[in-house]
Scaffold this motif. Structure first.
Motif, mmCIF file in Angstrom:
data_model
loop_
_atom_site.group_PDB
_atom_site.id
_atom_site.type_symbol
_atom_site.label_atom_id
_atom_site.label_comp_id
_atom_site.label_asym_id
_atom_site.label_seq_id
_atom_site.Cartn_x
_atom_site.Cartn_y
_atom_site.Cartn_z
ATOM 1 N N ARG A 50 0.824 -1.214 0.000
ATOM 2 C CA ARG A 50 0.000 0.000 0.000
ATOM 3 C C ARG A 50 0.858 1.264 0.000
ATOM 4 N NH1 ARG A 50 -5.208 0.057 -0.115
ATOM 5 N NH2 ARG A 50 -6.255 2.018 0.243
ATOM 6 N N ILE A 51 1.938 1.231 0.797
ATOM 7 C CA ILE A 51 2.737 2.465 0.923
ATOM 8 C C ILE A 51 3.945 2.463 -0.026
ATOM 9 C CG2 ILE A 51 1.968 2.803 3.304
ATOM 10 C CD1 ILE A 51 4.784 1.899 4.218
ATOM 11 N N GLY A 52 4.065 1.410 -0.832
ATOM 12 C CA GLY A 52 5.136 1.398 -1.831
ATOM 13 C C GLY A 52 6.437 0.795 -1.346
ATOM 14 N N ALA A 53 6.426 0.158 -0.167
ATOM 15 C CA ALA A 53 7.637 -0.529 0.303
ATOM 16 C C ALA A 53 7.626 -1.957 -0.244
ATOM 17 C CB ALA A 53 7.668 -0.546 1.831
ATOM 18 N N ALA A 54 8.810 -2.535 -0.387
ATOM 19 C CA ALA A 54 8.876 -3.944 -0.788
ATOM 20 C C ALA A 54 8.840 -4.789 0.474
ATOM 21 C CB ALA A 54 10.171 -4.204 -1.541
ATOM 22 N N HIS A 55 8.379 -6.045 0.382
ATOM 23 C CA HIS A 55 8.504 -6.921 1.546
ATOM 24 C C HIS A 55 9.428 -8.071 1.244
ATOM 25 C CE1 HIS A 55 5.622 -9.806 -0.163
ATOM 26 N NE2 HIS A 55 4.707 -8.844 -0.278
ATOM 27 N N ASN A 56 9.954 -8.600 2.331
ATOM 28 C CA ASN A 56 10.879 -9.725 2.253
ATOM 29 C C ASN A 56 10.419 -10.698 3.333
ATOM 30 O OD1 ASN A 56 13.220 -11.390 2.338
ATOM 31 N ND2 ASN A 56 14.216 -9.977 3.786
ATOM 32 N N VAL A 57 9.540 -11.628 2.951
ATOM 33 C CA VAL A 57 9.033 -12.573 3.957
ATOM 34 C C VAL A 57 10.063 -13.694 4.098
ATOM 35 C CG1 VAL A 57 7.146 -14.118 4.629
ATOM 36 C CG2 VAL A 57 6.643 -12.075 3.273
ATOM 37 N N VAL A 58 10.472 -13.947 5.336
ATOM 38 C CA VAL A 58 11.429 -15.029 5.599
ATOM 39 C C VAL A 58 10.671 -16.136 6.319
ATOM 40 C CG1 VAL A 58 13.577 -15.662 6.767
ATOM 41 C CG2 VAL A 58 13.348 -13.399 5.721
ATOM 42 N N PHE A 59 10.734 -17.348 5.794
ATOM 43 C CA PHE A 59 10.052 -18.507 6.392
ATOM 44 C C PHE A 59 10.419 -18.579 7.882
ATOM 45 C CE2 PHE A 59 10.632 -23.237 7.185
ATOM 46 C CZ PHE A 59 9.285 -23.478 7.428
ATOM 47 N N ALA A 60 9.399 -18.660 8.732
ATOM 48 C CA ALA A 60 9.628 -18.574 10.171
ATOM 49 C C ALA A 60 10.260 -19.849 10.749
ATOM 50 C CB ALA A 60 8.330 -18.212 10.893
ATOM 51 N N GLY A 61 10.680 -20.775 9.888
ATOM 52 C CA GLY A 61 11.445 -21.934 10.364
ATOM 53 C C GLY A 61 12.941 -21.693 10.208
ATOM 54 N N PHE A 62 13.324 -20.586 9.562
ATOM 55 C CA PHE A 62 14.753 -20.312 9.391
ATOM 56 C C PHE A 62 15.359 -19.845 10.714
ATOM 57 C CE2 PHE A 62 14.140 -19.982 4.682
ATOM 58 C CZ PHE A 62 15.122 -20.903 4.351
ATOM 59 N N SER A 63 16.641 -20.181 10.889
ATOM 60 C CA SER A 63 17.345 -19.848 12.122
ATOM 61 C C SER A 63 17.685 -18.358 12.156
ATOM 62 C CB SER A 63 18.643 -20.642 12.171
ATOM 63 O OG SER A 63 19.492 -20.172 11.149
ATOM 64 N N ALA A 64 18.182 -17.911 13.337
ATOM 65 C CA ALA A 64 18.550 -16.497 13.503
ATOM 66 C C ALA A 64 19.617 -16.097 12.487
ATOM 67 C CB ALA A 64 19.056 -16.271 14.929
ATOM 68 N N GLU A 65 20.589 -16.969 12.239
ATOM 69 C CA GLU A 65 21.656 -16.593 11.300
ATOM 70 C C GLU A 65 21.143 -16.471 9.876
ATOM 71 O OE1 GLU A 65 25.569 -18.171 11.381
ATOM 72 O OE2 GLU A 65 25.427 -18.621 13.512
ATOM 73 N N ALA A 66 20.274 -17.430 9.494
ATOM 74 C CA ALA A 66 19.718 -17.377 8.137
ATOM 75 C C ALA A 66 18.848 -16.127 7.987
ATOM 76 C CB ALA A 66 18.903 -18.636 7.856
ATOM 77 N N LEU A 67 18.100 -15.808 9.040
ATOM 78 C CA LEU A 67 17.263 -14.598 9.010
ATOM 79 C C LEU A 67 18.144 -13.357 8.889
ATOM 80 C CD1 LEU A 67 14.600 -13.000 9.424
ATOM 81 C CD2 LEU A 67 14.876 -13.345 11.895
ATOM 82 N N ALA A 68 19.207 -13.318 9.699
ATOM 83 C CA ALA A 68 20.100 -12.151 9.694
ATOM 84 C C ALA A 68 20.710 -11.943 8.304
ATOM 85 C CB ALA A 68 21.201 -12.337 10.734
ATOM 86 N N GLU A 69 21.118 -13.029 7.692
ATOM 87 C CA GLU A 69 21.731 -12.928 6.354
ATOM 88 C C GLU A 69 20.748 -12.297 5.364
ATOM 89 O OE1 GLU A 69 22.921 -16.729 4.811
ATOM 90 O OE2 GLU A 69 24.066 -15.828 3.175
ATOM 91 N N ARG A 70 19.474 -12.699 5.478
ATOM 92 C CA ARG A 70 18.458 -12.183 4.552
ATOM 93 C C ARG A 70 18.090 -10.730 4.882
ATOM 94 N NH1 ARG A 70 18.701 -17.393 4.683
ATOM 95 N NH2 ARG A 70 17.871 -18.723 3.007
#
Ligand code: AMP
Length: 685
Positions: free
Chosen positions: A180-200
């Protein structure tokens, strides 16, 4: 977690939306398909009188086809002036240039205008029988409040917001609020670990993360906020974390955390939609490739939405009033296209499934089908194979008469699972659509339907290209294979609106991966067989990517983690056939000379590392210590040989003449035999 409903938000009218769904079944059955009733746009396509003519037209007059579909099915703020400007050899892909629109308006406002009280989302929570229904009016209101909240906290057009949430209405509202506001989203699967999330998060350069305090899945609580806390430690860009409350349990909050629902209530229910160009970014979605670094595939606004909507409508034969049950997580592309964007663009009712196929028992899916009166069910072969083993009585217990179409996605579906799905789940009356596609394609590309209603469906085959898709098979020399009953590398020979545009921050990698292997074609990375009849069957990945329970993971990504273990000198990871998961992960590990560690201890240690650095699903099912890996003289690991050893296909080892040291293979075979018999002994009571 639920916001009260206030007044309806500002609506953007779309006279076109009312023309979305026209029943065509009456026209069918009386012989040939009435194409214009099936697809209203087709009335304007010259010489198109049946389904196969429509398919031909969509490929040979691709611009006319997509222009008509885009005009008919999307609401535009201003019309596009150029249908497409693409050059696959250079990785240039642009659709509907000049057009301006807002995706959230297309998914919400125009339906609020015509049917505000229609249910948009059915949140099938982990606890059976506790579903929550959200109407289009409520979802628009939630989205607007959240859009305003994001704006108040400085999120602006062009930013990228990372979403780390289980499937729930606020996750959908978060995606749509970004749109709606023109931002992009980056959904990260909530099974990924903290490190994998941080990298993304780092790669996407997000300054905002949205999460929940805790997730609930299969009766277990998962500490998502804690994972986000650990991730953002190494993400200097993150300035704020919005936290929604999925459970009552309070979590430690820091200065950068914002209680989402509380703050949303302070916001206005009207949020002016941003005016977006067709080719502005809608979202990034990370997926695994054949290197250790995941790639953030970029999808844009109009083309992606149109393709998701059209495939959702026609592959599943979705009609107004149907309840669509896609059980994929929103963290994967299937969740994006068929839990969120496709169904909502079509004004549909879509289920968000928070649980697992066997919680609280193996009847969960079918009990849900009965309770929610689901008409189209879309799931993964791995779950079907698992449920098949529990027996038919779990299915027979429940009324499945509402089901009209059954879908399968993510990996090849074997004939036994297909037959069971068709005859037991669908009582032999629902078409099963084995849909082939990938994060890169944005939506389904090869699928048995749409086709003439009486056209055959062959078990375990994706079969037919969707509108506008022209698949080709290439031989190893890069020549197009024109005959049938042949196998080759699956490419797509002309662009379509739903395809990914680039890899975030790395267009060169996009070109090298998808455009250069077969110049002028989009290379999918999959192999396929084309039958005598011209039907396509996917045979699996051609690169070092494996597919575990429908989730893609690069062998290099796992090896990178294994090699970080202080005892490990080098490793080779392969995928092998697995009864339930489709493919299992097997690791061959060479220790540093000074190390002395038992296989079982090493296995535990490595599993722990993989689950902390990537995700549980990527953990090796087997770890075997070896003295050396089988390598060619140029140093390339021969994974084909390792795979054959694990699958006990020693006659299929193939040509070993290019191996630097063929004796390595014999050692590995013996080691594997010993390890298997040791494991069998341990399993005996
Ligand atoms: P992802 O991008 O994570 O959805 O994974 C896409 C990959 O999953 C494809 O490249 C295929 O290897 C595999 N895949 C998806 N759908 C099918 C299908 N119906 N049959 C066989 N493989 C599939």
């Amino acid at each position: 977690m639920w916001l009260r409903c206030g007044c309806a938000s500002k609506c953007v009218a779309s006279s076109l939306s009312r023309r979305f769904f026209r029943s065509y079944f009456h026209a069918l059955g009386r012989g040939r398909c009435n194409v214009a009733a099936f697809m209203p746009e087709a009335a304007g396509f010259q010489g198109v009188s049946d389904h196969s003519a429509l398919q031909d037209f969509s490929v040979s007059n691709s611009e006319s086809f997509w222009a008509a579909a885009a005009r008919q099915r999307l609401s535009w703020i201003s019309p596009f002036h150029t249908v497409q400007d693409c050059d696959l050899s250079r990785g240039k892909i642009k659709w509907f240039e000049g057009g301006k629109l807002n995706v959230s308006v297309n998914c919400l406002d125009r339906h609020v205008h015509t049917c505000p009280e229609r249910v948009a989302l059915i949140w099938e929570r982990d606890e059976p029988g506790s579903e929550v229904k959200v109407t289009y009016r409520q979802l628009l209101e939630m989205t607007c409040r959240l859009g305003n909240l994001l704006k108040r906290h400085g999120v602006k057009k062009g930013d990228c917001v990372t979403i780390y949430m289980p499937p729930c209405p606020l996750a959908v509202a978060s995606m749509l609020a970004c749109a709606r506001i023109g931002a992009a989203h980056n959904v990260v699967f909530a099974g990924f670990s903290a490190e994998a999330l941080a990298e993304r998060i780092r790669d996407a350069q997000s300054s905002t993360v949205i999460t929940v305090n805790q997730a609930v899945r299969g009766g277990k609580v998962i500490e998502l906020k804690k994972t986000v806390d650990a991730a953002v430690h190494s993400c200097p860009t993150v300035q704020q974390v919005f936290v929604a409350m999925r459970t009552e349990h309070p979590v430690a909050m820091t200065a950068r955390d914002v209680l989402m629902e509380e703050e949303m209530l302070k916001e206005d229910v009207v949020c002016e939609p941003a005016v977006m160009d067709s080719e502005d970014i809608l979202f990034l979605l990370y997926t695994s490739g054949s290197t250790g670094k995941p790639k953030g595939l970029v999808h844009t606004q109009a083309g992606y939405l149109l393709y998701a909507a059209l495939t959702h409508r026609y592959v599943f034969s979705y009609h107004d009033g149907d309840v669509f049950g896609c059980v994929a997580d929103i963290g994967w592309i299937t969740g994006h296209s068929y839990s969120v964007y496709g169904p909502l663009a079509n004004g549909g009712t879509t289920v968000l499934f928070e649980s697992t196929p066997i919680y609280p028992d193996p009847g969960r899916y079918w009990e849900m089908v009965q309770r929610l009166k689901i008409n189209q069910f879309y799931g993964a072969p791995t779950a079907i194979r698992l449920l098949l083993k529990y027996g038919d009585h779990w299915v027979h217990k429940y009324d499945r008469s509402t089901l009209k179409t059954l879908g399968s996605v993510g990996e090849p579906i074997n004939t036994e699972a297909w037959e069971w799905y068709h005859s037991v789940v669908g009582d032999g009356r629902c078409p099963v659509v084995d849909t082939w596609w990938q994060t890169e394609t944005g939506g389904i590309c090869i699928t048995p339907r749409p086709s003439d209603p009486d056209a055959e469906i062959v078990p375990g085959m994706a079969m037919r290209p969707f509108f506008g898709i022209k698949p080709v098979l290439m031989d190893t020399e890069g020549k197009v294979l024109s005959s049938n009953h042949t196998s080759g590398a699956l490419c797509i020979s002309q662009p379509w609106p739903g395809m990914a545009r680039t890899i975030h921050n790395n267009h060169q990698r996009f070109i090298e991966t998808y455009c250069q292997p077969h110049p002028g074609y989009f290379f999918t990375g999959d192999g396929a067989y084309r039958s005598k009849e011209g039907y396509y069957q996917i045979t699996g990945r051609l690169d070092d990517v494996i597919n575990v329970s429908g989730h893609r993971i690069g062998t290099a990504e796992i090896e990178d983690v294994l090699n970080q273990c202080s005892a490990v000198a080098e490793s080779a990871v392969i995928g092998y056939s697995h009864d339930i998961k489709g493919q299992g992960v097997y690791a061959f590990v060479v220790l540093k000379t000074s190390e002395d560690i038992q296989e079982a201890d090493l296995s535990l240690q490595l599993n722990d590392m993989v689950s902390k650095k990537i995700a549980k699903y990527a953990c090796p099912d087997g770890v075997q210590l070896v003295q050396r890996l089988p390598k060619t003289r140029s140093g390339k690991i021969m994974r084909r040989v390792l795979r054959k050893v694990v699958e006990r296909d020693l006659n299929g080892l193939g040509d070993l003449s290019t191996l630097d040291d063929p004796a390595a293979v014999q050692e590995i075979i013996e080691g594997h035999r010993e390890l298997s018999s040791k494991q069998q002994q341990q399993q005996q009571p």
